[in-house]
Design an enzyme around this catalytic site. Structure first.
Site, PDB file in Angstrom:
ATOM      1  N   ASP A  12      -7.272   2.138   4.612  1.00  0.00           N
ATOM      2  CA  ASP A  12      -8.321   1.159   4.866  1.00  0.00           C
ATOM      3  C   ASP A  12      -9.138   1.445   6.127  1.00  0.00           C
ATOM      4  OD1 ASP A  12      -8.710  -2.407   5.114  1.00  0.00           O
ATOM      5  OD2 ASP A  12      -9.608  -1.022   3.685  1.00  0.00           O
ATOM      6  N   VAL A  25       0.843  -1.206   0.000  1.00  0.00           N
ATOM      7  CA  VAL A  25       0.000   0.000   0.000  1.00  0.00           C
ATOM      8  C   VAL A  25       0.870   1.245   0.000  1.00  0.00           C
ATOM      9  CG1 VAL A  25      -1.728   1.309   1.284  1.00  0.00           C
ATOM     10  CG2 VAL A  25      -1.921  -1.170   1.113  1.00  0.00           C
ATOM     11  N   GLY A  48      10.825  -6.064   5.859  1.00  0.00           N
ATOM     12  CA  GLY A  48       9.513  -6.058   5.224  1.00  0.00           C
ATOM     13  C   GLY A  48       9.331  -5.011   4.150  1.00  0.00           C
ATOM     14  N   PRO A  60      10.955   0.510   9.265  1.00  0.00           N
ATOM     15  CA  PRO A  60      12.160  -0.314   9.399  1.00  0.00           C
ATOM     16  C   PRO A  60      12.467  -1.032   8.092  1.00  0.00           C
ATOM     17  CG  PRO A  60      10.581  -0.748  11.165  1.00  0.00           C
ATOM     18  CD  PRO A  60       9.871   0.053  10.142  1.00  0.00           C
TER      19      PRO A  60
END
Length: 498
Positions: free
Chosen positions: A116, A33, A56, A53
């Site tokens: 969202d 996103v 990911g 961070p």
């Protein structure tokens, strides 16, 4: 007398185009996103800071960071990140933390969007179709994002072809009108004349309008006359046929060394009144010219606009009776858009001459001591590009051990290219060589393999113009030990691999 006005129907949102150019936008998160949010803000010329961070990171977010398109803070969000920020977008899975960020933004009067979570959004992202300056956005006010995508596709499929180009040309014409008539009191007159142009010219005709046609159309502005496209073009064609003695020659400049120019190319450069050159033409070649020289402007990501400008410059010179040379790197007909230019000038009443040039696709491998075909190593050659229409990757065929593949204009996409090659069966140890600025004093040859080409390209700082040669032929005259030694030296400088 009673007057009826539209009935107010609540529940909507105020649909605006928000101008964020040079505004500081903070994006919290680094996933899929966040990647979409980053892209949207960058396209609107906003200044993006990403706080997340390293763990990911989405590949696209990592790409934006490596390209220095965004500023990256490698940690979790802290309140101090809101200092001097104009807008905030959160794209993290932690709902509690997102709500905290929302309230912190409210305390500072900073517009915020929480992905969202519609109740925590000051603004929405809409499903958007873009074609140049045209943007069509669909909003369901957060109730049906998938439906918004389907509606957007339906609308986009029914838009006239070339509508973006038509808007761009109309904007250029509008700017010219304001230049010749800047008086604020004439705003209504200007708007009325421009409206008639839009009603008289079709979308296709507006999209094809060039500088010369604009100037011809503007001749009727003072008399409040709007000529249709056929009349304008017929008038210009008549002028070309009867008064113009200009000529246009497409000249291949070769890979860069003036000594590799053909005799015909040197003669054309010396005799030209106007030389229009690619940005990558070596200065030593331009020194051979005796007439005016114009160089393509640097328009990153907007090669079509630069191409249009060069063609308009050429047409302007032709209509003035000049000998025009369109100087193109390499060979005009090999990824040089020479064929498109032939069509363009023929449509405007001129028959271009073409002088071929040595292509770097063939000369660069020679610099690296690579015969592109050689018995036992390669009996076929593929020449392709790393940047097709609208930046697409080429359709690379499956690996063949007897093929040499040469890539032009691919240095900026080495990472994507290496993955594409692996997916098509190219082995990790398949030899690769980068030839940077071949046949120029600054030329370099840098060896690698499919497995290491991205890392070595980065470590060695390979820059355009460079040619990438791939296949067993690379090692046919270059010992494998040489390739391995050069690789090891390059990889030693990469702390990630040590």
């Amino acid at each position: 007398m009673s007057v009826e006005y539209p009935q107010v129907e609540g529940g909507g949102s105020l649909v605006l185009a928000w101008r964020v150019k040079d505004r500081r936008v903070l994006i919290v998160g680094g996933g899929n996103v966040a990647a979409g949010r980053i892209f949207n803000v960058l396209e609107a010329d906003g200044k993006v800071t990403v706080v997340t961070p390293e763990e990911g990171l989405h590949p696209e977010v990592k790409y934006r960071i490596e390209k220095k398109e965004v500023q990256w803070i490698n940690r979790n969000f802290e309140e101090q990140d809101l200092d001097s920020v104009d807008m905030v977008m959160t794209a993290i899975d932690d709902h509690v933390r997102s709500k905290e960020i929302y309230h912190l933004c409210k305390e500072r009067n900073i517009p915020v969007n929480v992905a969202d979570v519609p109740p925590l959004c000051d603004f929405w992202f809409m499903s958007t179709h873009r074609d140049g300056p045209l943007q069509v956005a669909i909003s369901t006010n957060g109730q049906g994002p998938k439906l918004a995508n389907l509606i957007r596709k339906q609308i986009a499929s029914n838009l006239p072809e070339g509508i973006g180009a038509a808007i761009t040309r109309t904007g250029s014409l509008r700017k010219k009108v304001r230049e010749i008539d800047p008086d604020p009191s004439n705003a209504a007159y200007r708007m009325g004349w421009m409206s008639r142009v839009c009603e008289t010219w079709s979308f296709e005709e507006l999209g094809q309008m060039n500088e010369v046609e604009m100037n011809k159309l503007l001749e009727g502005y003072g008399e409040n006359v709007v000529l249709d496209a056929k009349t304008v073009r017929r008038s210009l064609q008549h002028k070309q046929t009867n008064t113009s003695t200009g000529s246009i020659t497409l000249v291949g400049a070769g890979p860069g060394d003036p000594d590799l120019l053909t005799i015909a190319a040197k003669k054309a450069l010396i005799e030209a009144d106007l030389v229009l050159a690619d940005r990558l033409i070596h200065p030593q070649i331009l020194e051979l010219t005796e007439g005016e020289v114009r160089i393509a402007r640097k328009t990153k990501g907007r090669s079509d606009e630069a191409q249009d400008e060069l063609q308009e410059w050429a047409l302007e010179g032709l209509l003035q009776g000049k000998k025009v040379v369109r100087l193109k790197i390499g060979d005009p007909f090999l990824f040089g858009r020479g064929g498109e230019e032939i069509v363009y000038f023929r449509e405007h009443g001129f028959s271009p001459k073409v002088i071929p040039g040595i292509s770097s696709a063939l000369s660069a491998p020679m610099v690296a001591n690579v015969p592109v075909t050689i018995r036992g190593y390669a009996d076929q050659l593929l020449i392709t590009t790393g940047r097709g229409e609208k930046g697409s990757m080429p359709d690379i065929p499956a690996y063949s051990p007897m093929r040499t593949t040469v890539f032009l204009m691919a240095v900026g996409r080495v990472g994507v290219l290496s993955e594409e090659l692996k997916a098509r069966g190219y082995p990790d140890d398949c030899p690769v060589v980068f030839v940077e600025r071949s046949n120029c004093p600054e030329e370099r040859t840098i060896f690698a393999t499919i497995a290491t080409m991205e890392t070595i390209s980065k470590n060695e700082g390979v820059v355009p113009p460079s040619v990438i040669v791939i296949g067993r032929a690379v090692s046919s005259l270059n010992p494998q030990s040489l390739i391995e030694n050069i690789e090891s030296l390059s990889l030693e400088s990469d702390p990630v691999l040590n």
